[in-house]
Design a protein around this motif. Sequence first.
Motif, PDB file in Angstrom:
ATOM      1  N   PRO A 153       0.826  -1.209   0.000  1.00  0.00           N
ATOM      2  CA  PRO A 153       0.000   0.000   0.000  1.00  0.00           C
ATOM      3  C   PRO A 153       0.864   1.265   0.000  1.00  0.00           C
ATOM      4  CG  PRO A 153       0.017  -0.987   2.186  1.00  0.00           C
ATOM      5  CD  PRO A 153       0.765  -1.915   1.291  1.00  0.00           C
ATOM      6  N   VAL A 154       0.353   2.282  -0.683  1.00  0.00           N
ATOM      7  CA  VAL A 154       0.999   3.593  -0.738  1.00  0.00           C
ATOM      8  C   VAL A 154      -0.012   4.617  -0.238  1.00  0.00           C
ATOM      9  CG1 VAL A 154       1.975   5.363  -2.259  1.00  0.00           C
ATOM     10  CG2 VAL A 154       2.452   2.924  -2.696  1.00  0.00           C
ATOM     11  N   TRP A 155       0.388   5.409   0.769  1.00  0.00           N
ATOM     12  CA  TRP A 155      -0.544   6.416   1.292  1.00  0.00           C
ATOM     13  C   TRP A 155       0.268   7.504   1.979  1.00  0.00           C
ATOM     14  CZ3 TRP A 155      -5.138   5.280   5.186  1.00  0.00           C
ATOM     15  CH2 TRP A 155      -6.042   6.343   5.138  1.00  0.00           C
ATOM     16  N   ASP A 156       0.443   8.613   1.293  1.00  0.00           N
ATOM     17  CA  ASP A 156       1.257   9.695   1.830  1.00  0.00           C
ATOM     18  C   ASP A 156       0.703  10.195   3.164  1.00  0.00           C
ATOM     19  OD1 ASP A 156       2.951   9.554  -0.280  1.00  0.00           O
ATOM     20  OD2 ASP A 156       2.486  11.523  -1.128  1.00  0.00           O
ATOM     21  N   GLY A 157       1.598  10.351   4.129  1.00  0.00           N
ATOM     22  CA  GLY A 157       1.210  10.888   5.429  1.00  0.00           C
ATOM     23  C   GLY A 157       0.602   9.875   6.369  1.00  0.00           C
ATOM     24  N   HIS A 158       0.595   8.605   5.995  1.00  0.00           N
ATOM     25  CA  HIS A 158      -0.037   7.575   6.823  1.00  0.00           C
ATOM     26  C   HIS A 158       0.898   6.380   7.007  1.00  0.00           C
ATOM     27  CE1 HIS A 158      -3.512   9.971   5.519  1.00  0.00           C
ATOM     28  NE2 HIS A 158      -4.096   9.544   6.616  1.00  0.00           N
ATOM     29  N   PHE A 182      -9.368   2.947   0.215  1.00  0.00           N
ATOM     30  CA  PHE A 182      -8.825   3.261  -1.104  1.00  0.00           C
ATOM     31  C   PHE A 182      -9.886   3.101  -2.195  1.00  0.00           C
ATOM     32  CE2 PHE A 182      -4.104   2.155  -0.064  1.00  0.00           C
ATOM     33  CZ  PHE A 182      -4.052   3.230   0.807  1.00  0.00           C
ATOM     34  N   GLY A 183     -10.855   2.228  -1.983  1.00  0.00           N
ATOM     35  CA  GLY A 183     -11.966   2.070  -2.925  1.00  0.00           C
ATOM     36  C   GLY A 183     -11.656   1.247  -4.152  1.00  0.00           C
ATOM     37  N   ILE A 184     -10.684   0.333  -4.056  1.00  0.00           N
ATOM     38  CA  ILE A 184     -10.270  -0.468  -5.211  1.00  0.00           C
ATOM     39  C   ILE A 184     -11.058  -1.777  -5.226  1.00  0.00           C
ATOM     40  CG2 ILE A 184      -8.339  -1.656  -6.304  1.00  0.00           C
ATOM     41  CD1 ILE A 184      -6.502   0.431  -4.932  1.00  0.00           C
ATOM     42  N   THR A 234      -7.719  12.480  -1.074  1.00  0.00           N
ATOM     43  CA  THR A 234      -7.025  13.529  -1.810  1.00  0.00           C
ATOM     44  C   THR A 234      -5.506  13.380  -1.705  1.00  0.00           C
ATOM     45  OG1 THR A 234      -7.206  15.002   0.110  1.00  0.00           O
ATOM     46  CG2 THR A 234      -8.918  15.180  -1.593  1.00  0.00           C
ATOM     47  N   GLU A 235      -5.029  12.579  -0.738  1.00  0.00           N
ATOM     48  CA  GLU A 235      -3.597  12.329  -0.654  1.00  0.00           C
ATOM     49  C   GLU A 235      -3.191  11.327  -1.746  1.00  0.00           C
ATOM     50  OE1 GLU A 235      -5.412  11.938   3.578  1.00  0.00           O
ATOM     51  OE2 GLU A 235      -5.794  11.152   1.555  1.00  0.00           O
ATOM     52  N   LYS A 236      -1.914  11.296  -2.062  1.00  0.00           N
ATOM     53  CA  LYS A 236      -1.410  10.252  -2.955  1.00  0.00           C
ATOM     54  C   LYS A 236      -1.621   8.900  -2.290  1.00  0.00           C
ATOM     55  CE  LYS A 236       2.788   8.634  -5.297  1.00  0.00           C
ATOM     56  NZ  LYS A 236       4.229   8.900  -5.563  1.00  0.00           N
ATOM     57  N   HIS A 237      -2.206   7.966  -3.044  1.00  0.00           N
ATOM     58  CA  HIS A 237      -2.465   6.654  -2.454  1.00  0.00           C
ATOM     59  C   HIS A 237      -2.603   5.613  -3.558  1.00  0.00           C
ATOM     60  CE1 HIS A 237      -6.532   8.031  -3.528  1.00  0.00           C
ATOM     61  NE2 HIS A 237      -6.906   6.762  -3.487  1.00  0.00           N
ATOM     62  N   GLY A 238      -2.583   4.355  -3.161  1.00  0.00           N
ATOM     63  CA  GLY A 238      -2.741   3.257  -4.106  1.00  0.00           C
ATOM     64  C   GLY A 238      -2.067   2.000  -3.602  1.00  0.00           C
ATOM     65  N   VAL A 239      -1.891   1.045  -4.493  1.00  0.00           N
ATOM     66  CA  VAL A 239      -1.283  -0.239  -4.130  1.00  0.00           C
ATOM     67  C   VAL A 239      -0.341  -0.671  -5.244  1.00  0.00           C
ATOM     68  CG1 VAL A 239      -1.687  -2.631  -3.468  1.00  0.00           C
ATOM     69  CG2 VAL A 239      -3.406  -0.902  -2.917  1.00  0.00           C
ATOM     70  N   LYS A 240       0.861  -1.053  -4.864  1.00  0.00           N
ATOM     71  CA  LYS A 240       1.798  -1.664  -5.804  1.00  0.00           C
ATOM     72  C   LYS A 240       1.767  -3.183  -5.633  1.00  0.00           C
ATOM     73  CE  LYS A 240       4.997   2.265  -5.984  1.00  0.00           C
ATOM     74  NZ  LYS A 240       6.392   2.719  -5.781  1.00  0.00           N
ATOM     75  N   ASN A 241       2.075  -3.880  -6.708  1.00  0.00           N
ATOM     76  CA  ASN A 241       2.088  -5.349  -6.691  1.00  0.00           C
ATOM     77  C   ASN A 241       0.710  -5.900  -6.330  1.00  0.00           C
ATOM     78  OD1 ASN A 241       3.564  -7.721  -7.155  1.00  0.00           O
ATOM     79  ND2 ASN A 241       3.917  -8.032  -4.975  1.00  0.00           N
ATOM     80  N   LEU A 257      -0.536  -5.496 -10.762  1.00  0.00           N
ATOM     81  CA  LEU A 257      -0.699  -4.093 -11.107  1.00  0.00           C
ATOM     82  C   LEU A 257      -0.051  -3.187 -10.066  1.00  0.00           C
ATOM     83  CD1 LEU A 257      -3.234  -5.709 -12.327  1.00  0.00           C
ATOM     84  CD2 LEU A 257      -4.406  -3.515 -12.314  1.00  0.00           C
ATOM     85  N   ASP A 258       0.423  -2.039 -10.518  1.00  0.00           N
ATOM     86  CA  ASP A 258       0.716  -0.908  -9.649  1.00  0.00           C
ATOM     87  C   ASP A 258      -0.350   0.138  -9.929  1.00  0.00           C
ATOM     88  OD1 ASP A 258       2.964  -2.201  -8.767  1.00  0.00           O
ATOM     89  OD2 ASP A 258       4.392  -0.902  -9.821  1.00  0.00           O
ATOM     90  N   LEU A 259      -1.110   0.503  -8.912  1.00  0.00           N
ATOM     91  CA  LEU A 259      -2.215   1.455  -9.053  1.00  0.00           C
ATOM     92  C   LEU A 259      -1.922   2.651  -8.153  1.00  0.00           C
ATOM     93  CD1 LEU A 259      -4.975  -1.258  -8.555  1.00  0.00           C
ATOM     94  CD2 LEU A 259      -4.581  -0.069 -10.724  1.00  0.00           C
ATOM     95  N   ILE A 260      -1.646   3.808  -8.735  1.00  0.00           N
ATOM     96  CA  ILE A 260      -1.286   4.987  -7.957  1.00  0.00           C
ATOM     97  C   ILE A 260      -2.163   6.163  -8.378  1.00  0.00           C
ATOM     98  CG2 ILE A 260       0.525   6.624  -7.344  1.00  0.00           C
ATOM     99  CD1 ILE A 260       1.016   3.821  -6.265  1.00  0.00           C
ATOM    100  N   CYS A 261      -2.751   6.826  -7.382  1.00  0.00           N
ATOM    101  CA  CYS A 261      -3.482   8.075  -7.607  1.00  0.00           C
ATOM    102  C   CYS A 261      -2.676   9.199  -6.975  1.00  0.00           C
ATOM    103  CB  CYS A 261      -4.878   7.998  -6.994  1.00  0.00           C
ATOM    104  SG  CYS A 261      -5.836   9.526  -7.155  1.00  0.00           S
ATOM    105  N   GLU A 262      -2.384  10.221  -7.748  1.00  0.00           N
ATOM    106  CA  GLU A 262      -1.594  11.332  -7.246  1.00  0.00           C
ATOM    107  C   GLU A 262      -2.435  12.228  -6.328  1.00  0.00           C
ATOM    108  OE1 GLU A 262       1.581  11.514  -7.640  1.00  0.00           O
ATOM    109  OE2 GLU A 262       1.686   9.829  -9.045  1.00  0.00           O
TER     110      GLU A 262
END
Length: 506
Positions: free
Chosen positions: A47-52, A430-432, A448-455, A464-469
């Motif tokens: 998981p990718v989530w800026d500030g968390h 994340f709503g995926i 509204t933060e950058k978030h998503g999931v890699k691998n 998939l790598d799924l990233i929302c800026e």
Amino acid sequence: MSPRFFPNDEITYINSPYVKENTFIGREPEDAPLPLYSKIKNQLPVPVWDGHDDVIACYNKAWEIAFGNLRKPCAGSGFVNNLIDTAFNGCTFMWDSSFILMFGKYGARVFNFQNTLNNFYARQHSDGFISREICEEDGSEKFTRFDPASTGPNVMPWCEWEYYLNTGDIKRVSEVFPVLLAYHKWLKDNHTWTDGTYWSSGWGCGMDNQPRMMPGYNVMFSNGHMVWADACFQMLLSGEILIKMGKLLGREKDTEFLDEEQENLKKTVNEKLWDNNTCFYYDLWKNGDLNMVKSVGAYWALLAGVVPKDRADSFVAHLENKDEFNRSHRPPTLSADNPHYDPHGSYWCGSVWAPTTYMVLRGLEKYGFNQTAYDIACSNIKNVVAVFNKTGTLWENYAPDFAERGNESKGDFVGWSGLFPITILFEFVFGIKPNAAENKITWYINRTEKHGVKNYPLGNDAVLDLICEARGSSDEKPVISVKTNVPVTVEIIYGGKSETLRFNAD
């Protein structure tokens, strides 16, 4: 005349023809090595989530504990596959395992968590019965099959259907179909009243100490001569899924009895268990009174799809009511206006539990209450991670009115509490939402933060790598990037708008 004793109770069995198709019984036990978290952690979704960063740490801890709970089948247990332990008492539990697999699907390429259920199937009795709790060491069953607490809840069909939707594994559907059909029919033959409604018990329904019973009955071990709302809704969900499996396999004739049950049971629960004044589903006592206990178990009705559209808004409104289910950590398993409600939890007298929360979220999703589902999911992550920051671990359940573990709660519980920082994070914060059959992702973008999931795994082959800026507001069009090894469609939904994008393999 002296009493007659039988050396075993085979004399009481009415054998099911579907159990004869059960290929799990008698399989040679698996002997594959168990993966070590330290060796495989880089193969899991990231998981990718800026500030968390604390959420990411909680996520990683959940997987670390989960992989520490993997077990091999013990000799003489009758188990046939490696499994994930329920993390409770050395036994594997039916509904715990089913919900554990709801997050295990995201680690399936490292360990086949789904095979945990094979050990229940391998222990099916000749009449279709499956025990709800089995000792992992020696395979002993904790209840005789006619004990009111012997089995349930019947959520294995839902778990298997979810696995199919994520993998497209029709071979497994063909293997589990007769097993699940025999089990459903055993419940229909042995756990119903004359009108076709179902009964259970406190232990049998999994919500051990919830105060639902008529005075004079034991809340944990008796059926109370009561119609159990959650048991009815779970059997409706089971029937719906078995009918789908039958169509998929060309075995519609085997599910004809379910068509009639679906029609009659839906009608009965909506006539007998619904109260128009409070707009809620309740258990029915033997004296004909509704028990008026607002239990989270009523929300199985959403997942089973039995709530008429004109009732849905008023039924869901209880989840938004701060005097009922909209607490600091939501939703509690017992409405806060109940005199037995405990703001610190007391197990099923108010605690927030991962399985019932995930059930509520999926039911809300089915009826289109996506904002309510998102709000509840954010409440879960906020509180679970706050407790993680204090204690360094995950807990069996959580207090509804405070950022604390439940006052009767086991630690290091992964266990189904892995649902919070893994599945609920991915699917509802994340709503995926994956659709493996169509190689499609539907992405409800609320953050509204950058978030998503890699691998991120999709089906058997896609990674998939799924990233929302980051965005300035929730109405701003998201900028997403997708890296994939197969062609994939991504539908993004944001601020009341939607857009479908197509990405080719890199």
